[in-house]
Design a protein around this motif. Sequence first.
Motif, PDB file in Angstrom:
ATOM      1  N   LEU A   1       0.785  -1.099  -0.026  1.00 49.98           N
ATOM      2  CA  LEU A   1       0.028  -0.003   0.029  1.00 49.98           C
ATOM      3  C   LEU A   1       1.032   1.387  -0.080  1.00 49.98           C
ATOM      4  CD1 LEU A   1      -2.656   1.366   0.072  1.00 49.98           C
ATOM      5  CD2 LEU A   1      -2.692   1.459   2.637  1.00 49.98           C
TER       6      LEU A   1
ATOM      7  N   TYR B   1      -5.589   4.135  -3.499  1.00 48.95           N
ATOM      8  CA  TYR B   1      -5.929   3.275  -2.419  1.00 48.95           C
ATOM      9  C   TYR B   1      -6.835   2.185  -2.974  1.00 48.95           C
ATOM     10  CZ  TYR B   1      -7.336   2.319   2.350  1.00 48.95           C
ATOM     11  OH  TYR B   1      -7.725   1.635   3.951  1.00 48.95           O
TER      12      TYR B   1
ATOM     13  N   TRP C   1      -9.157   9.186   4.412  1.00 49.52           N
ATOM     14  CA  TRP C   1      -9.226   7.662   4.549  1.00 49.52           C
ATOM     15  C   TRP C   1     -10.454   7.111   4.528  1.00 49.52           C
ATOM     16  CZ3 TRP C   1      -7.740   4.936   9.530  1.00 49.52           C
ATOM     17  CH2 TRP C   1      -7.192   3.581   9.196  1.00 49.52           C
TER      18      TRP C   1
END
Length: 186
Positions: free
Chosen positions: A70, A87, A149
């Motif tokens: 990641l 992501y 996020w």
Amino acid sequence: MTSQRTYHHGDLRHAVLTAALDVIAAEGPGALSLRDLARRAGVSHAAPAHHFKDRTGLLTAIAAEGYGLLAEALADASELRERGVRYVRFAMTHPAHFQVMFQPELLREDDPDLTAARQRAGEQLRMGVSRLPDAGRGDDARLAGVAAWSLAHGFATLLLSRNLNGPVDDQDPEEVFRSLTGLLFR
């Protein structure tokens, strides 16, 4: 002449990790068994324990590898939106890693490799937020990071769990994510 299985294997650690990722992708982490993975790799049932000690060690290694991948995926993205797209792309291309990484009850939280990999991925996420103009991130950069996020992780999770099949249909998920961020953040 009898055939005897021995511990010797070219790259047992990699073979077990690959087999484990296949099992997780197909059946989830609950289906993992070191004994089954040893059978798949063609080694004794005790051989994987030399690399992972136990199931928790194996899952921790998968999560650490996932966080490292990641961090690599997020590196060099020029803006926060593109980090979000990366992501989502990471989640789609590494669904088994993604599934394990965010289940702390499966992992050894104090594992140094996991801690370091998480830190690298977190730094990449924070870097995207830090590059926003002050007006774009509000008074608290940490909360802006949580918001970014949450959007990327939530979209990726819904996508992987097939909860977006209707709204997304056969559209490119990355383009849908870009559109979504454009709707919310003008």
